[in-house]
Design a protein around this motif. Sequence first.
Motif, PDB file in Angstrom:
ATOM      1  N   GLY A 159      47.800  37.986  46.948  1.00  0.00           N
ATOM      2  CA  GLY A 159      48.824  38.412  45.786  1.00  0.00           C
ATOM      3  C   GLY A 159      48.405  39.847  45.270  1.00  0.00           C
ATOM      4  N   LEU A 160      47.109  39.992  45.250  1.00  0.00           N
ATOM      5  CA  LEU A 160      46.627  41.266  44.647  1.00  0.00           C
ATOM      6  C   LEU A 160      46.602  42.307  45.684  1.00  0.00           C
ATOM      7  CD1 LEU A 160      43.331  40.505  42.542  1.00  0.00           C
ATOM      8  CD2 LEU A 160      45.580  41.727  42.037  1.00  0.00           C
ATOM      9  N   GLY A 161      46.582  42.122  46.982  1.00  0.00           N
ATOM     10  CA  GLY A 161      46.670  43.177  48.074  1.00  0.00           C
ATOM     11  C   GLY A 161      45.309  44.009  48.183  1.00  0.00           C
ATOM     12  N   TYR A 162      45.185  44.963  48.905  1.00  0.00           N
ATOM     13  CA  TYR A 162      43.824  45.561  49.278  1.00  0.00           C
ATOM     14  C   TYR A 162      42.911  44.562  49.454  1.00  0.00           C
ATOM     15  CZ  TYR A 162      46.776  49.340  47.219  1.00  0.00           C
ATOM     16  OH  TYR A 162      47.590  50.248  46.680  1.00  0.00           O
ATOM     17  N   TYR A 163      42.871  43.628  50.547  1.00  0.00           N
ATOM     18  CA  TYR A 163      41.936  42.730  50.928  1.00  0.00           C
ATOM     19  C   TYR A 163      40.451  43.255  51.071  1.00  0.00           C
ATOM     20  CZ  TYR A 163      45.694  39.616  50.233  1.00  0.00           C
ATOM     21  OH  TYR A 163      46.980  38.489  49.807  1.00  0.00           O
ATOM     22  N   SER A 164      40.458  44.599  51.357  1.00  0.00           N
ATOM     23  CA  SER A 164      39.109  44.996  51.740  1.00  0.00           C
ATOM     24  C   SER A 164      38.390  44.868  50.340  1.00  0.00           C
ATOM     25  CB  SER A 164      39.272  46.241  52.136  1.00  0.00           C
ATOM     26  OG  SER A 164      39.698  47.111  51.159  1.00  0.00           O
ATOM     27  N   ARG A 165      38.915  44.900  49.448  1.00  0.00           N
ATOM     28  CA  ARG A 165      38.184  44.842  47.865  1.00  0.00           C
ATOM     29  C   ARG A 165      37.604  43.450  47.734  1.00  0.00           C
ATOM     30  NH1 ARG A 165      41.942  45.884  43.090  1.00  0.00           N
ATOM     31  NH2 ARG A 165      43.530  45.618  44.481  1.00  0.00           N
ATOM     32  N   ALA A 166      38.255  42.308  48.004  1.00  0.00           N
ATOM     33  CA  ALA A 166      37.789  41.084  48.326  1.00  0.00           C
ATOM     34  C   ALA A 166      36.707  40.959  48.936  1.00  0.00           C
ATOM     35  CB  ALA A 166      38.791  40.104  48.371  1.00  0.00           C
ATOM     36  N   ARG A 167      36.770  41.425  50.265  1.00  0.00           N
ATOM     37  CA  ARG A 167      35.724  41.347  51.207  1.00  0.00           C
ATOM     38  C   ARG A 167      34.549  42.006  50.843  1.00  0.00           C
ATOM     39  NH1 ARG A 167      40.094  40.759  54.949  1.00  0.00           N
ATOM     40  NH2 ARG A 167      40.518  43.151  55.034  1.00  0.00           N
ATOM     41  N   ASN A 180      34.610  40.631  26.095  1.00  0.00           N
ATOM     42  CA  ASN A 180      33.999  39.796  25.367  1.00  0.00           C
ATOM     43  C   ASN A 180      32.626  39.656  25.922  1.00  0.00           C
ATOM     44  OD1 ASN A 180      36.092  39.465  23.276  1.00  0.00           O
ATOM     45  ND2 ASN A 180      36.890  38.125  24.600  1.00  0.00           N
ATOM     46  N   THR A 181      32.380  40.244  26.816  1.00  0.00           N
ATOM     47  CA  THR A 181      30.963  40.285  27.610  1.00  0.00           C
ATOM     48  C   THR A 181      30.233  41.491  28.057  1.00  0.00           C
ATOM     49  OG1 THR A 181      29.985  39.087  29.795  1.00  0.00           O
ATOM     50  CG2 THR A 181      32.140  40.076  29.856  1.00  0.00           C
ATOM     51  N   ARG A 182      29.174  41.183  28.308  1.00  0.00           N
ATOM     52  CA  ARG A 182      28.346  42.401  28.897  1.00  0.00           C
ATOM     53  C   ARG A 182      27.753  42.164  30.185  1.00  0.00           C
ATOM     54  NH1 ARG A 182      25.941  47.115  25.309  1.00  0.00           N
ATOM     55  NH2 ARG A 182      27.666  47.330  23.983  1.00  0.00           N
ATOM     56  N   ASN A 183      27.867  40.808  30.815  1.00  0.00           N
ATOM     57  CA  ASN A 183      27.493  40.350  31.884  1.00  0.00           C
ATOM     58  C   ASN A 183      27.850  41.370  33.009  1.00  0.00           C
ATOM     59  OD1 ASN A 183      27.414  39.192  34.247  1.00  0.00           O
ATOM     60  ND2 ASN A 183      27.506  37.009  33.371  1.00  0.00           N
ATOM     61  N   PRO A 184      26.886  42.054  33.731  1.00  0.00           N
ATOM     62  CA  PRO A 184      27.425  43.088  34.724  1.00  0.00           C
ATOM     63  C   PRO A 184      28.240  42.466  35.943  1.00  0.00           C
ATOM     64  CG  PRO A 184      25.206  42.458  34.894  1.00  0.00           C
ATOM     65  CD  PRO A 184      25.548  42.043  33.648  1.00  0.00           C
ATOM     66  N   TYR A 185      28.093  41.221  36.181  1.00  0.00           N
ATOM     67  CA  TYR A 185      28.782  40.598  37.214  1.00  0.00           C
ATOM     68  C   TYR A 185      30.084  40.431  36.733  1.00  0.00           C
ATOM     69  CZ  TYR A 185      30.917  36.671  39.642  1.00  0.00           C
ATOM     70  OH  TYR A 185      31.912  36.042  40.445  1.00  0.00           O
ATOM     71  N   LEU A 186      30.524  40.038  35.784  1.00  0.00           N
ATOM     72  CA  LEU A 186      32.073  39.824  34.912  1.00  0.00           C
ATOM     73  C   LEU A 186      32.560  41.060  34.913  1.00  0.00           C
ATOM     74  CD1 LEU A 186      31.537  36.933  32.805  1.00  0.00           C
ATOM     75  CD2 LEU A 186      32.411  36.837  34.968  1.00  0.00           C
ATOM     76  N   ILE A 187      31.745  42.177  34.363  1.00  0.00           N
ATOM     77  CA  ILE A 187      32.410  43.756  34.327  1.00  0.00           C
ATOM     78  C   ILE A 187      32.761  43.919  35.771  1.00  0.00           C
ATOM     79  CG2 ILE A 187      31.969  46.054  33.632  1.00  0.00           C
ATOM     80  CD1 ILE A 187      32.164  43.944  31.132  1.00  0.00           C
ATOM     81  N   TRP A 188      31.871  43.945  36.809  1.00  0.00           N
ATOM     82  CA  TRP A 188      32.437  44.474  37.906  1.00  0.00           C
ATOM     83  C   TRP A 188      33.324  43.583  38.594  1.00  0.00           C
ATOM     84  CZ3 TRP A 188      29.835  41.420  42.423  1.00  0.00           C
ATOM     85  CH2 TRP A 188      30.283  41.931  43.706  1.00  0.00           C
ATOM     86  N   LEU A 189      33.533  42.286  38.269  1.00  0.00           N
ATOM     87  CA  LEU A 189      34.535  41.841  38.845  1.00  0.00           C
ATOM     88  C   LEU A 189      36.043  42.089  38.123  1.00  0.00           C
ATOM     89  CD1 LEU A 189      35.311  39.042  40.324  1.00  0.00           C
ATOM     90  CD2 LEU A 189      34.897  37.563  38.348  1.00  0.00           C
ATOM     91  N   SER A 190      35.799  42.402  36.973  1.00  0.00           N
ATOM     92  CA  SER A 190      37.104  42.818  36.244  1.00  0.00           C
ATOM     93  C   SER A 190      37.569  44.110  36.761  1.00  0.00           C
ATOM     94  CB  SER A 190      36.744  42.795  34.601  1.00  0.00           C
ATOM     95  OG  SER A 190      36.080  43.888  34.292  1.00  0.00           O
ATOM     96  N   GLU A 191      36.493  45.228  36.910  1.00  0.00           N
ATOM     97  CA  GLU A 191      36.687  46.419  37.335  1.00  0.00           C
ATOM     98  C   GLU A 191      37.439  46.392  38.805  1.00  0.00           C
ATOM     99  OE1 GLU A 191      37.000  49.269  35.825  1.00  0.00           O
ATOM    100  OE2 GLU A 191      35.742  48.733  34.121  1.00  0.00           O
ATOM    101  N   ILE A 192      36.668  45.422  39.688  1.00  0.00           N
ATOM    102  CA  ILE A 192      37.315  45.489  41.111  1.00  0.00           C
ATOM    103  C   ILE A 192      38.831  45.001  41.098  1.00  0.00           C
ATOM    104  CG2 ILE A 192      37.068  44.590  43.440  1.00  0.00           C
ATOM    105  CD1 ILE A 192      34.928  46.682  42.619  1.00  0.00           C
ATOM    106  N   ILE A 193      39.001  43.999  40.447  1.00  0.00           N
ATOM    107  CA  ILE A 193      40.142  43.416  40.269  1.00  0.00           C
ATOM    108  C   ILE A 193      41.267  44.369  39.646  1.00  0.00           C
ATOM    109  CG2 ILE A 193      41.752  41.512  39.042  1.00  0.00           C
ATOM    110  CD1 ILE A 193      39.382  39.687  39.513  1.00  0.00           C
ATOM    111  N   LEU A 194      40.990  44.994  38.769  1.00  0.00           N
ATOM    112  CA  LEU A 194      41.674  45.781  37.932  1.00  0.00           C
ATOM    113  C   LEU A 194      42.284  47.243  38.786  1.00  0.00           C
ATOM    114  CD1 LEU A 194      40.763  45.523  34.181  1.00  0.00           C
ATOM    115  CD2 LEU A 194      42.950  44.634  35.460  1.00  0.00           C
ATOM    116  N   GLN A 195      41.361  47.631  39.896  1.00  0.00           N
ATOM    117  CA  GLN A 195      41.736  48.684  40.398  1.00  0.00           C
ATOM    118  C   GLN A 195      43.270  48.372  41.198  1.00  0.00           C
ATOM    119  OE1 GLN A 195      38.670  49.097  43.493  1.00  0.00           O
ATOM    120  NE2 GLN A 195      36.924  49.430  41.976  1.00  0.00           N
ATOM    121  N   GLN A 196      43.988  49.250  40.882  1.00  0.00           N
ATOM    122  CA  GLN A 196      45.573  49.460  41.264  1.00  0.00           C
ATOM    123  C   GLN A 196      46.276  48.221  41.208  1.00  0.00           C
ATOM    124  OE1 GLN A 196      43.725  50.222  44.842  1.00  0.00           O
ATOM    125  NE2 GLN A 196      44.215  52.313  45.216  1.00  0.00           N
ATOM    126  N   THR A 197      45.959  47.506  40.022  1.00  0.00           N
ATOM    127  CA  THR A 197      46.282  46.451  39.448  1.00  0.00           C
ATOM    128  C   THR A 197      46.894  46.260  37.919  1.00  0.00           C
ATOM    129  OG1 THR A 197      44.977  44.992  40.947  1.00  0.00           O
ATOM    130  CG2 THR A 197      46.285  44.022  39.143  1.00  0.00           C
TER     131      THR A 197
END
Length: 353
Positions: free
Chosen positions: A76-84, A23-40
């Motif tokens: 709980g998501l693992g792959y903490y380098s993604r968060a960093r 429901n958004t085209r906001n690049p920050y939120l798209i980026w956030l969703s893509e990084i969170i969804l990697q291997q999740t």
Amino acid sequence: MDFFNSPVHSWYSLYKRDLPWRNTRNPYLIWLSEIILQQTRIDQGMAYYSRFAAEFPTISDLADAPEDQILKLWQGLGYYSRARNLHFTAKFIQQNYNGIFPDNYNTIRSLKGIGEYTAAAIASISFNLEYPTVDGNVYRVLSRFFGIADPIDTSSGKKTFNNLAIELIKGVDPGMHNQAIMEFGALQCTPKGPNCNQCPLKERCFAFLNQKITELPVKQNKTKQRDRHFNYLVLSHRNHTWIRKREGKDIWKNLFEFPFIETEDEISIEKLTTLTEFDRIISTTDQAIIENVSDWKIHILSHQRIHYRFVRIQLTDKINGTEDFIRVNKEDIFNFAVPKLLETYLNEYMKNV
Ligand code: SF4
């Protein structure tokens, strides 16, 4: 390419899941969703996305947050380098682009933690740029529909799929288009048990029309195959031949086979007859007449490629070297369980007994 795009886009408008980042085209939120969804998984990722978006609604909020807080939320998501990396890049955008997400592909791609796929997702969804996202779902749908057997894990295979994806995305809404193919792969053209009977692509789908669904897409390095070379010796004395039961930790355990010599390569018959192993089996080579040598053929197993051939040998007298083997009447050999390649040979061999 409308014959592919149009049904997939229509399918997407009917069946797409209602996901918060859709429901958004906001690049920050798209980026956030893509990084969170990697291997999740999506259901797990959704809860994390909602918490992050609520806690850090803008890039600046994320950039200003202490790393501990981000890692705690990530827990709980693992792959903490993604968060960093997420945190690092938010601070980088804050410092270098005044907190405004860059709007061209190359700059997006150059950011830490953003690969080709994520850059294409942000560029297409947020900025309407024609960059295809080619993930596992897309490889599967394209390879099946277009019948492309190029391995998806080789650089030349990747290039083939990428070129096709570039053609497909021309002149359509790139963000919707990318999401439509990925969603189609995730829900309709699934790895196992795709819903072909109710698929809008089935009338032109190569895999469906040619029963190749389980064979596509192709992965080259999925299993490394080992080459082996079997020289089967089909011994014959009057109405008898010799076989043995396979034992030990190897393929075809407990099946029966002719005596055979495994060699490193497809060696010549001259070389084969000089091997100690050959002498050991035949024992009295002067009483062995080589009647026929078949061509080398290949039998494919999941982890091995068996190169094999049959050497028919007529024994003219009593033999000494076959104690390890069972002497059977030629017509009885069909009562023994044998590997497929031997079965094929026996069916041929039978005719000539
Ligand atoms: S017909 Fe089956 S294999 Fe072909 S695209 Fe549709 S779901 Fe996939």
